[in-house]
Motif scaffolding. Structure first.
Motif: not given
Length: 240
Positions: A2-8, A23-39
């Motif tokens: 488990e990969l966890k980000l808390e108030h980053v 966010i909390t992420l487990g195994t699997g493929i996670h898409a991180l979507l956003g326009a250029n410059g979204a961070g």
């Protein structure tokens, strides 16, 4: 795992690149979507431990990654958007060089490089210089090197930017056939590259998490709730 980000958050000279991201992420493929410059790139670089958050904690199995140290780095495979390579290196040289940097024994490095070059359709051109490779071939070499240490966390940043539709399809198939016992984070602003590929979708805008949920039936419509079409990329020529 488990990969966890808390108030980053991450701030650069008054600019908030990532804003209170959890966010909390487990195994699997996670898409991180956003326009250029979204961070997205800043977020991924923090996940990889390349930069530290201004605020918040990133942890793996409840251990902050700073404390996990070398053990965390051994779990990571990372393909940045613009990864560096020596143009006069052959594909084989490139793999062996990165294997040495990762600390793999020579025999293990040779066996793993041969396996991965076969897997990504590059074995036949392993002795050609990388400056002769197409953009798609270089991206496949990039993901191959990221897998040399058999990482349990694979972070891939804008892998298909600048590639033609055929090469994007090839790259999607590469990701699709990776083992499912990893946490894979795939960042992109090209919506069709993650449709029907990812287990879930994270949408990011102006440094903030706007949406997190299972892969959406109509991802384009979901994306357009947060962005104008001109901020994204919808390519009708993208077909399997």
């Amino acid at each position: 795992m488990e990969l966890k980000l808390e108030h980053v958050s991450k701030q650069y000279k008054g600019t908030l690149a990532v804003d209170d991201f959890s966010i909390t992420l487990g195994t699997g493929i996670h898409a991180l979507l956003g326009a250029n410059g979204a961070g997205k790139t800043t977020l991924m670089r923090m996940i990889c431990g390349l930069i530290r958050p201004t605020e918040g904690v990133i942890s793996i199995d409840q251990v902050p990654i700073e404390k996990a140290g070398e053990g965390y780095r051994e779990l990571l495979g990372y393909l940045p958007q613009n990864f560096g390579y020596y143009p006069n290196f052959t594909g084989w040289d490139f793999m062996m060089y990165l294997a040495a940097l990762k600390g793999l024994p020579k025999i293990t490095a040779q066996e793993k490089s041969e396996e991965l070059l076969h897997q990504f359709g590059l074995y036949s051109v392993r002795n050609k210089k990388m400056k002769t490779y197409s953009g798609g071939m270089r991206q496949r070499a990039g993901i191959a090197q990221a897998l040399l240490n058999d990482p349990k966390i694979l972070v891939v940043d804008e892998p298909t930017a600048g590639l033609d539709p055929k090469e994007r399809v090839k790259f999607r198939h590469v990701i699709e056939h990776l083992e499912k016992d990893r946490i894979i984070i795939l960042s992109t602003h090209i919506v069709p590259d993650v449709e029907k590929l990812c287990d879930d979708v994270i949408i990011m805008k102006e440094g903030r998490k706007m949406h997190y949920g299972p892969e959406h039936e109509n991802l384009e419509d979901l994306y357009l709730q947060f962005f104008d079409e001109k901020e994204g990329y919808f390519d009708e020529s993208y077909n399997d």
